[in-house]
Design an enzyme around this catalytic site. Structure first.
Site, PDB file in Angstrom:
ATOM      1  CG  HIS A   1      -6.431  -2.932   8.893  1.00 11.90           C
ATOM      2  ND1 HIS A   1      -6.494  -2.223  10.068  1.00 11.90           N
ATOM      3  CD2 HIS A   1      -5.238  -2.591   8.331  1.00 11.90           C
ATOM      4  CE1 HIS A   1      -5.403  -1.487  10.205  1.00 11.90           C
ATOM      5  NE2 HIS A   1      -4.614  -1.701   9.169  1.00 11.90           N
TER       6      HIS A   1
ATOM      7  CG  ASP B   1      -9.110  -2.701  12.264  1.00  7.14           C
ATOM      8  OD1 ASP B   1      -8.051  -3.206  11.826  1.00  7.14           O
ATOM      9  OD2 ASP B   1      -9.620  -1.668  11.800  1.00  7.14           O
TER      10      ASP B   1
ATOM     11  CG  ASP C   1      -0.286  -0.510   2.483  1.00  6.56           C
ATOM     12  OD1 ASP C   1       0.941  -0.354   2.627  1.00  6.56           O
ATOM     13  OD2 ASP C   1      -0.985  -1.071   3.339  1.00  6.56           O
TER      14      ASP C   1
ATOM     15  CD  GLU D   1      -8.889   0.646   7.409  1.00  7.60           C
ATOM     16  OE1 GLU D   1      -8.736  -0.226   8.282  1.00  7.60           O
ATOM     17  OE2 GLU D   1      -8.287   1.735   7.441  1.00  7.60           O
TER      18      GLU D   1
END
Length: 276
Positions: free
Chosen positions: A143, A141, A72, A148
């Protein structure tokens, strides 16, 4: 799925680095046969990168015939900004090894046409013959990359709006000033990573423990994107003790009982030196 449990972060980082080293060397890369390696950023892989640099400097490992694809990059952050993932990769890894800069692929968050940039990245992966080993990390979380919670589990490289939890977590890299934190990023999709022949996810720290529990002991759920790798034929989760705190005791005991098998993947550590 393999779960490799080491005592602490340093040992987990070393195990992961040894695994990458052995996979590259066993592949026997050459001028007409490049090893394709997917790479993450963030704090978790730093220890792994440090060990890989050591293996390179000692003459045991070369990246001359390795192509890398990063997960990313922020949108709108200049490439030379100290917090861009381009800067991260060059400062923490690439400038310390012998990789050809033309073979180190990082998404351009300042491209005039962001969708075209994403499509071109997918095409570069195809041209390389796919990714042999995709290394990743996760957020608390669950991800992976910037996929996400709620992301499609068959998604491809694309533009994503970052969740507030991610923006808050990244604020520490921008002097705690939320106004400086990018709110959008280009990211490989879950499907992009799933297409790799092998996936290794690094998970360390108690703050990642619930995400590891969701990935290992509950079903596949797009709210916990790392859980998608339950359905990959060759997934390895490499973690430290702290990351296992939410797992059932019998789960931890089962996988610790397999460590003598898992350690054969990294011991002996192969070398590219003559005669090894």
């Amino acid at each position: 799925m393999r779960l490799v449990i080491l005592d602490n972060y340093d040992l987990a980082s070393e195990w992961a680095a040894k695994y990458i080293c052995n996979r590259i060397i066993k592949f026997k890369p050459g001028q007409d046969r490049y090893f394709s390696l997917g790479l993450p950023t963030g704090s978790t892989p730093l220890g792994c990168y440090k060990k890989l640099i050591e293996y390179h400097k000692s003459g045991n490992l070369s990246f001359k015939y390795v192509k890398t694809f990063n997960m990313d990059e922020y949108v709108g952050l200049p490439r030379n900004h100290p917090e861009s993932y381009h800067s991260y990769m060059w400062n923490n890894f690439f400038k310390h090894i012998d990789i050809d800069p033309n073979n180190a692929h990082i998404l351009d968050g300042n491209a005039a046409d962001l969708q075209a940039e994403c499509d071109a990245f997918e095409e570069k992966i195809k041209e390389a013959g796919g990714i042999d080993l995709f290394v990743g990390g996760i957020g608390p979380d669950g991800h992976i990359a910037f996929n996400e919670p709620g992301s499609s589990l068959v998604s491809r490289t694309r533009l994503k709006t970052l969740a507030m939890d991610t923006i808050l977590a990244n604020a520490k890299y921008f002097d705690g000033d939320l106004s400086k934190v990018p709110t959008m990023a280009l990211t490989v999709g879950v499907g992009t990573v799933m297409d790799a022949r092998e996936v290794m996810i690094l998970i360390t720290g108690a703050h990642k423990a619930f995400a590891l529990y969701k990935a290992m002991e509950e079903g596949v759920n797009h709210m916990w994107t790392v859980s998608a790798f339950q359905q990959h034929p060759r997934t390895i989760f490499v973690c430290d003790e702290d990351a296992t705190l939410e797992l059932r005791v019998k789960t931890v005991k089962y996988f610790k009982g397999l460590m003598h098998v898992h350690n054969k993947l990294v011991d002996p550590l192969y070398s590219m030196k003559e005669g090894n």
